[in-house]
Design a protein around this motif. Structure first.
Motif, short mmCIF file in Angstrom:
data_model
loop_
_atom_site.label_atom_id
_atom_site.label_comp_id
_atom_site.label_asym_id
_atom_site.label_seq_id
_atom_site.Cartn_x
_atom_site.Cartn_y
_atom_site.Cartn_z
N GLY A 1 0.82 -1.20 0.00
CA GLY A 1 0.00 0.00 0.00
C GLY A 1 0.85 1.25 0.00
O GLY A 1 2.08 1.17 0.11
N LEU A 2 0.18 2.38 -0.15
CA LEU A 2 0.85 3.67 -0.06
C LEU A 2 0.58 4.22 1.34
O LEU A 2 -0.57 4.44 1.71
N ASN A 3 1.65 4.40 2.12
CA ASN A 3 1.48 4.87 3.50
C ASN A 3 1.01 6.31 3.53
O ASN A 3 1.21 7.08 2.58
N SER A 4 0.41 6.68 4.66
CA SER A 4 -0.23 7.99 4.78
C SER A 4 0.77 9.15 4.67
O SER A 4 0.46 10.18 4.06
N LYS A 5 1.96 8.98 5.24
CA LYS A 5 2.95 10.06 5.19
C LYS A 5 3.25 10.44 3.75
O LYS A 5 3.25 11.62 3.39
N GLU A 6 3.52 9.45 2.93
CA GLU A 6 3.95 9.72 1.57
C GLU A 6 2.79 10.00 0.62
O GLU A 6 3.00 10.39 -0.52
N ALA A 7 1.57 9.83 1.13
CA ALA A 7 0.40 10.20 0.32
C ALA A 7 0.36 11.72 0.11
O ALA A 7 -0.32 12.21 -0.78
N ASN A 8 1.11 12.45 0.94
CA ASN A 8 1.08 13.91 0.83
C ASN A 8 1.87 14.45 -0.36
O ASN A 8 1.71 15.61 -0.73
N ASN A 9 2.70 13.62 -0.97
CA ASN A 9 3.38 14.01 -2.20
C ASN A 9 2.50 13.51 -3.35
O ASN A 9 2.66 12.41 -3.85
N GLU A 10 1.58 14.38 -3.76
CA GLU A 10 0.51 13.91 -4.65
C GLU A 10 0.99 13.43 -6.00
O GLU A 10 0.44 12.49 -6.57
N ARG A 11 2.00 14.10 -6.54
CA ARG A 11 2.47 13.69 -7.86
C ARG A 11 3.02 12.26 -7.81
O ARG A 11 2.79 11.44 -8.70
N LEU A 12 3.74 12.00 -6.73
CA LEU A 12 4.31 10.66 -6.54
C LEU A 12 3.20 9.66 -6.20
O LEU A 12 3.17 8.54 -6.72
N ALA A 13 2.27 10.09 -5.36
CA ALA A 13 1.18 9.22 -4.92
C ALA A 13 0.39 8.68 -6.12
O ALA A 13 0.04 7.49 -6.16
N GLU A 14 0.14 9.55 -7.10
CA GLU A 14 -0.59 9.13 -8.30
C GLU A 14 0.13 7.97 -9.00
O GLU A 14 -0.49 7.00 -9.43
N GLN A 15 1.45 8.09 -9.08
CA GLN A 15 2.22 7.04 -9.76
C GLN A 15 2.24 5.75 -8.95
O GLN A 15 2.20 4.66 -9.51
N VAL A 16 2.28 5.88 -7.63
CA VAL A 16 2.27 4.69 -6.78
C VAL A 16 0.93 3.97 -6.91
O VAL A 16 0.88 2.74 -6.96
N MET A 17 -0.14 4.75 -7.03
CA MET A 17 -1.46 4.14 -7.19
C MET A 17 -1.52 3.28 -8.45
O MET A 17 -2.19 2.26 -8.47
N GLU A 18 -0.81 3.69 -9.48
CA GLU A 18 -0.78 2.90 -10.72
C GLU A 18 0.01 1.61 -10.55
O GLU A 18 -0.19 0.64 -11.28
N LEU A 19 0.93 1.64 -9.59
CA LEU A 19 1.78 0.49 -9.35
C LEU A 19 1.08 -0.60 -8.52
O LEU A 19 1.34 -1.78 -8.69
N LEU A 20 0.18 -0.16 -7.63
CA LEU A 20 -0.41 -1.09 -6.67
C LEU A 20 -1.09 -2.32 -7.28
O LEU A 20 -0.91 -3.42 -6.77
N PRO A 21 -1.88 -2.14 -8.36
CA PRO A 21 -2.55 -3.33 -8.91
C PRO A 21 -1.57 -4.42 -9.36
O PRO A 21 -1.94 -5.59 -9.41
N LEU A 22 -0.34 -4.03 -9.66
CA LEU A 22 0.65 -5.03 -10.05
C LEU A 22 1.10 -5.87 -8.86
O LEU A 22 1.62 -6.96 -9.02
N TYR A 23 0.92 -5.33 -7.65
CA TYR A 23 1.47 -6.01 -6.47
C TYR A 23 0.45 -6.63 -5.52
O TYR A 23 0.74 -7.62 -4.87
N VAL A 24 -0.75 -6.03 -5.43
CA VAL A 24 -1.68 -6.50 -4.37
C VAL A 24 -2.06 -7.97 -4.51
O VAL A 24 -2.37 -8.61 -3.52
#
Lengths: 299, 301
Positions: free
Chosen positions: B73-96
């Motif tokens: 998952g994307l932890n709450s602290k790093e969710a505050n970097n929105e540009r990065l958070a968007e990219q991490v969200m795209e990555l999650l389906p590959l891993y969950v």
């Protein structure tokens, strides 16, 4: 837009895999799989695809599958050299799902395979690389395959190198030689590399002989299987190495060196063979061949 | 006794820790994806981190006879970097969906910003979509309100409470978490979270139902043996062994096995074989003798 290159008929490949899956999967597992592929057919999206591909063990498990002779010959008809032997249920289903990946755009297709390999765990990588002989756009996947060969995970390397017709069909000489050399370094069974004889080349022979020298300098053994790829280039240049193997080598090494001599018309090699009539006879009868040497060496 | 530590960041721990954990009876662990003590600046760092959670770290644990699972998952602290958070969200389906991933987590609130809220909700939707449990990190600051809000949002998004583990509870939050049917996890971590004596009191007061004990040991001053040590203290203070087994093993197994990715047979009859290599890397370095231990051997004292 150029036409897609196919290595096999995708629909037939899917049917072939699905028939085996149906025999081994539980009703529940099969239901999940049908739901997933239905979704992929109706409204394609990458999320579902990635999730389906990675979740296979969760929904279908890793049952061992025994492949009948008929099934294996069907596999070869589907694509020459193709064999799913040794694949468990998870790997089989992952391969099946992989065939649903849209492929009308070559660059996008290759990019997706790249992304999947970059984010794959060990078993997912194994499935993708072993599926190479079935995938469309084979020429666009050579770079990815060369990258895969750089792995140190034995199961991933084997998925590319062993019982897989793709490398011999599509890799350039440089990547091919790395595959072979790395197989030697990792102690993999060379006789299981598909159509390796056809890809023998003088550069590879030189590398293998250099390798033998390194091993000898370190007082280590060499794999007898390397002489198979030196045999076509035997001449004055490699005669002393073969002599050394015959004189000092392990029994299998002696067999391999003499078999190399027998497979070349070079007179120096012929002379060596004459000095060992008992081996010459066994070679002529076919008792000594690369497969039997490989099998015994890797036993 | 056998233990599960359902929240520990072993990537930051040493092989000495692994050896001690195994000797203390820990058979399985869950490593939640979290931040690394400093913020990441590129999505590639997340990708490689996730790769190590499902790859090398899992192998490393196995070398010490410990079965390793993780949450993604994307932890709450790093969710505050929105540009990065968007990219991490795209990555999650590959891993969950990957093997050994038992939940979406640890997710939730840190500062309770709008960005944190947005990515928390998105990840709850993802968990629902793939039918996976959720591991919630409750905030250190404004904990009580943050804990209530975390659960409210879960209900709002239609998640079943029995699929959600609310972690880092304390005396102030536990009642509500249990009343609402969620799993209540407690982190035994010096100074910032729970001490083990307080944990004993909680189990005495609330009983063992749906209560889970973990260490959250990480790159800070923390204790990877917090679970077995707390278990021992509970026994010493007269809590029945059956209850100790429930809060230090059984409940975590019940909660996370809902993922279909974790079962008791995974670690029964584990054999340690340090001769195995992953990616050509053994955890052993030159000159060390591999430890090969059959499951019938006795653990040295």
């Amino acid at each position: 837009m150029q036409a897609t290159t196919y290595q096999t008929d995708l629909k037939q490949a899917k049917d072939f895999l699905y028939a085996i899956i149906r025999e081994s999967a539980t009703a529940e597992g099969l239901k999940w799989l049908d739901q997933q592929t239905h979704k992929l057919e109706q409204e394609w999206n990458y999320r579902t695809f990635y999730f389906s591909f990675s979740s296979v063990p969760r929904f279908l498990g890793k049952a061992t599958i025994t492949y009948s002779k008929a099934t294996l010959s069907q596999a070869r008809e589907l694509r020459s050299g193709f064999s799913p032997e040794g694949w468990d249920l998870t790997q089989l289903v992952r391969t099946y799902i992989l065939l649903y990946l849209p492929h009308n755009n070559e660059a996008e297709y290759a990019q997706t395979i790249d992304r999947m390999c970059e984010t794959a765990d060990m078993y997912e990588q194994q499935a993708i690389y072993a599926a190479l002989p079935l995938l469309p756009h084979p020429k666009a996947l050579t770079g990815r395959t060369a990258e895969g060969i750089r792995t140190n995970m034995t199961n991933v390397f084997d998925a590319i190198a062993l019982q897989n017709p793709y490398p011999a069909d599509y890799l350039d000489q440089e990547a091919w030689n790395q595959l072979l050399l790395k197989a030697v370094f990792m102690g993999r069974p060379l006789y299981k590399i598909d159509r390796a004889d056809e890809r023998a080349n003088p550069e590879l022979a030189r590398m293998l002989v250099d390798f033998a020298h390194e091993r000898w300098a370190a007082h280590r053994q060499i794999s007898p299987e390397i002489w198979r790829f030196v045999a076509p280039y035997l001449g004055e240049q490699y005669l002393s190495e073969l002599e050394k193997s015959i004189k000092d080598g392990q029994p299998l090494e002696v067999e391999a060196a003499l078999l190399a001599c027998a497979q070349n018309t070079y007179s120096g090699g012929r002379t060596l063979l004459e000095q060992h009539p008992d081996f010459r006879q066994r070679i002529q009868k076919g008792d000594i061949n690369w497969n039997s040497i490989g099998e015994r060496y890797n036993a | 006794m056998k233990f599960i530590d359902p929240h520990i960041h072993v990537t930051s721990r040493t092989t000495d820790d692994y050896e001690a954990m195994q000797a203390a009876g820990i058979v399985a662990i869950i490593e939640p994806a979290f931040w690394l003590g400093q913020p990441r600046t590129k999505v590639g760092s997340f990708q490689d981190y996730f790769n190590s959670l499902v790859g090398f770290e899992r192998f490393r644990a196995s070398q010490f006879g410990i079965k390793h699972y993780c949450t993604i998952g994307l932890n709450s602290k790093e969710a505050n970097n929105e540009r990065l958070a968007e990219q991490v969200m795209e990555l999650l389906p590959l891993y969950v969906g990957k093997e050994g991933v038992v939940a979406v987590g640890e997710i939730g609130y840190d500062d309770q910003t709008p960005a944190e809220d947005k990515y928390y909700r998105m990840q709850l939707e993802l968990a629902k979509e793939v039918d996976m449990p959720v591991m919630i990190h409750t905030p250190h600051r404004d904990k009580k309100r943050g804990t209530t809000r975390s659960m409210d949002v879960c209900i709002e998004h239609g998640l079943k409470p029995e699929m959600v583990v609310v972690d880092h509870n304390n005396e102030e939050t536990v009642q509500e978490v249990l009343d609402r049917g969620f799993w209540a996890a407690f982190t035994i971590y010096p100074h910032t979270k729970m001490g083990s004596e307080r944990m004993v009191d909680i189990v005495k007061q609330y009983g063992p139902e749906r209560i889970i004990v973990d260490s959250a040991a990480d790159w800070g001053v923390s204790d990877p043996l917090a679970v077995p040590k707390t278990a021992k203290l509970m026994l010493d203070k007269g809590i029945p062994e059956e209850h100790v087994h429930q809060v230090c093993y059984q409940n975590a197994l019940a909660a996370y096995s809902q993922s279909g990715q974790m079962k008791e047979s995974d670690w029964e009859d584990v054999a340690i074989d340090q001769r195995e290599k992953y990616s050509g890397n053994s955890v052993l370095r030159g000159g060390q003798t591999p430890k090969v231990k059959g499951s019938s051997d006795i653990v040295e004292n």
